[in-house]
Design a protein around this motif. Sequence first.
Motif, PDB file in Angstrom:
ATOM      1  N   UNK A  28       7.082  -2.509  12.962  1.00  0.00           N
ATOM      2  CA  UNK A  28       7.855  -1.876  11.897  1.00  0.00           C
ATOM      3  C   UNK A  28       7.346  -2.414  10.570  1.00  0.00           C
ATOM      4  N   UNK A  29       6.846  -1.540   9.719  1.00  0.00           N
ATOM      5  CA  UNK A  29       6.321  -1.941   8.411  1.00  0.00           C
ATOM      6  C   UNK A  29       7.374  -1.712   7.337  1.00  0.00           C
ATOM      7  N   UNK A  30       7.654  -2.746   6.571  1.00  0.00           N
ATOM      8  CA  UNK A  30       8.541  -2.646   5.417  1.00  0.00           C
ATOM      9  C   UNK A  30       7.665  -2.727   4.179  1.00  0.00           C
ATOM     10  N   UNK A  31       7.438  -1.607   3.530  1.00  0.00           N
ATOM     11  CA  UNK A  31       6.514  -1.566   2.408  1.00  0.00           C
ATOM     12  C   UNK A  31       7.076  -0.807   1.228  1.00  0.00           C
TER      13      UNK A  31
ATOM     14  N   UNK B 211       8.933  -9.481  20.686  1.00  0.00           N
ATOM     15  CA  UNK B 211       8.950  -8.180  21.336  1.00  0.00           C
ATOM     16  C   UNK B 211       9.044  -7.044  20.315  1.00  0.00           C
ATOM     17  N   UNK B 212       9.023  -7.401  19.048  1.00  0.00           N
ATOM     18  CA  UNK B 212       8.903  -6.422  17.964  1.00  0.00           C
ATOM     19  C   UNK B 212       8.371  -7.164  16.742  1.00  0.00           C
ATOM     20  N   UNK B 213       7.486  -6.522  16.001  1.00  0.00           N
ATOM     21  CA  UNK B 213       6.892  -7.109  14.807  1.00  0.00           C
ATOM     22  C   UNK B 213       7.450  -6.418  13.574  1.00  0.00           C
ATOM     23  N   UNK B 214       7.874  -7.211  12.601  1.00  0.00           N
ATOM     24  CA  UNK B 214       8.231  -6.676  11.291  1.00  0.00           C
ATOM     25  C   UNK B 214       7.117  -7.076  10.334  1.00  0.00           C
ATOM     26  N   UNK B 215       6.422  -6.094   9.837  1.00  0.00           N
ATOM     27  CA  UNK B 215       5.296  -6.320   8.931  1.00  0.00           C
ATOM     28  C   UNK B 215       5.837  -6.331   7.502  1.00  0.00           C
ATOM     29  N   UNK B 216       5.868  -7.505   6.897  1.00  0.00           N
ATOM     30  CA  UNK B 216       6.365  -7.628   5.535  1.00  0.00           C
ATOM     31  C   UNK B 216       5.286  -7.178   4.574  1.00  0.00           C
TER      32      UNK B 216
ATOM     33  N   UNK C 221       2.016  -1.681   3.709  1.00  0.00           N
ATOM     34  CA  UNK C 221       1.975  -0.224   3.858  1.00  0.00           C
ATOM     35  C   UNK C 221       0.589   0.315   3.529  1.00  0.00           C
ATOM     36  N   UNK C 222      -0.119  -0.370   2.640  1.00  0.00           N
ATOM     37  CA  UNK C 222      -1.473   0.053   2.263  1.00  0.00           C
ATOM     38  C   UNK C 222      -2.544  -0.751   3.013  1.00  0.00           C
ATOM     39  N   UNK C 223      -2.159  -1.420   4.106  1.00  0.00           N
ATOM     40  CA  UNK C 223      -3.107  -2.179   4.927  1.00  0.00           C
ATOM     41  C   UNK C 223      -3.366  -1.408   6.218  1.00  0.00           C
ATOM     42  N   UNK C 224      -4.629  -1.024   6.490  1.00  0.00           N
ATOM     43  CA  UNK C 224      -4.911  -0.166   7.638  1.00  0.00           C
ATOM     44  C   UNK C 224      -5.233  -0.907   8.929  1.00  0.00           C
ATOM     45  N   UNK C 225      -5.162  -2.234   8.951  1.00  0.00           N
ATOM     46  CA  UNK C 225      -5.691  -2.977  10.097  1.00  0.00           C
ATOM     47  C   UNK C 225      -4.781  -2.960  11.314  1.00  0.00           C
ATOM     48  N   UNK C 226      -3.467  -2.818  11.105  1.00  0.00           N
ATOM     49  CA  UNK C 226      -2.507  -2.879  12.209  1.00  0.00           C
ATOM     50  C   UNK C 226      -1.775  -1.552  12.330  1.00  0.00           C
ATOM     51  N   UNK C 227      -1.746  -1.004  13.542  1.00  0.00           N
ATOM     52  CA  UNK C 227      -1.045   0.259  13.778  1.00  0.00           C
ATOM     53  C   UNK C 227       0.452   0.057  13.581  1.00  0.00           C
ATOM     54  N   UNK C 228       1.069   0.976  12.862  1.00  0.00           N
ATOM     55  CA  UNK C 228       2.494   0.884  12.567  1.00  0.00           C
ATOM     56  C   UNK C 228       3.245   1.965  13.340  1.00  0.00           C
ATOM     57  N   UNK C 229       4.214   1.563  14.133  1.00  0.00           N
ATOM     58  CA  UNK C 229       5.027   2.537  14.857  1.00  0.00           C
ATOM     59  C   UNK C 229       6.040   3.196  13.940  1.00  0.00           C
TER      60      UNK C 229
ATOM     61  N   UNK D  33       3.618   9.487   0.985  1.00  0.00           N
ATOM     62  CA  UNK D  33       4.630  10.208   1.755  1.00  0.00           C
ATOM     63  C   UNK D  33       4.115  10.589   3.136  1.00  0.00           C
ATOM     64  N   UNK D  34       2.850  10.941   3.219  1.00  0.00           N
ATOM     65  CA  UNK D  34       2.289  11.414   4.484  1.00  0.00           C
ATOM     66  C   UNK D  34       2.321  10.351   5.578  1.00  0.00           C
ATOM     67  N   UNK D  35       2.332   9.080   5.210  1.00  0.00           N
ATOM     68  CA  UNK D  35       2.297   8.008   6.202  1.00  0.00           C
ATOM     69  C   UNK D  35       3.661   7.379   6.447  1.00  0.00           C
ATOM     70  N   UNK D  36       4.676   7.796   5.697  1.00  0.00           N
ATOM     71  CA  UNK D  36       5.995   7.187   5.807  1.00  0.00           C
ATOM     72  C   UNK D  36       6.828   7.867   6.881  1.00  0.00           C
ATOM     73  N   UNK D  37       7.676   7.088   7.523  1.00  0.00           N
ATOM     74  CA  UNK D  37       8.602   7.616   8.534  1.00  0.00           C
ATOM     75  C   UNK D  37      10.034   7.657   8.027  1.00  0.00           C
TER      76      UNK D  37
END
Length: 315
Positions: free
Chosen positions: A45-48, A133-138, A141-149, A180-184
């Motif tokens: 989960x990315x918080x950006x 068992x879950x990652x919070x990415x602080x 949002x503009x970092x492409x290295x880790x896939x964000x669910x 916007x295109x990458x946000x959930x």
Amino acid sequence: MKTPAHWQDKNIIAAALLPSGCLYALATWLRMRFGRPRKTGVPVICVGNLTAGGSGKTPVAISLARLLQQAGKKPFFVSRGYGGKLQHIMVDLGQHTPRQVGDEPLLLAAAAPTVVDKARFEGAEMAIQNGADVIIMDDGFQNPSLYKDKSLLVIDGAAGMGNLWPVPAGPMREFLSQGIKRADAVIMLGEDKHNLLPKFNGLPVFKGDVVPVRPVCDRPHAIAFAGIGRPQKLYQSLEDCGVTLIKTKDFADHHFYSREELMRLIDEAKELNAALFTTSKDMVKIPADLRPNFNVLEIAVKWQDEAALKRFLLG
């Protein structure tokens, strides 16, 4: 960094800087377009956000971790550790300092285990090896290295997003249409005073308020200071709690305080018989022997529909 005045409007200074801003946005687009995000074995989960400066990501990330913990999950934070020197480590609150790991990881680590690693995928793998068992990415949002669910964009409703132009012409890290295109989902903190939500094309919106835990102030007046993206948020919150501010002092975001700066603040407060207030993020950078001279305004996020947000996180 203090927010430049020309970021608020499409004025002549901003217009002169717009070509550079377009190049900045293009670089972000290219990085995201051609990046190859790697997927871990647990949800990320990315918080950006889309702007430079403070939007409230850290209190949001901490609140999300607590919601996940309430649901029986074991969230870990992964942070780049802005301002710190150490990398690929688990934060140890009893050992590490802000100069080693950055200020925000120390705040995060008080809520959930925290890994500092600019290489976000490697950081996530370390977290998993230690039980996440879950990652919070602080941020990131503009970092492409880790896939964000799931990617959540945090917006400060009072501050908005300025003139919507990219750095250095405005506060945007990329053009709104790109992000916007990458946000959930969108997290709106406070009232949407700039009517931004209609721009997000029907994305789920979770509304919350950053609320202070009422400070104890045993003196009639106070001096407040902060080294955050928007120090005015601290000052307004203190006044909302009934604290009378006789002076405020802004420092750059992530500022490391010298002992001399802190002693000047202490001496001034004594001279004026005033209390000294700052933020949790700033307090971790104050030496332990000086901390009794300072008060912290504790904050938390109060959600309008906490149950809906929890369902989104777990879905």
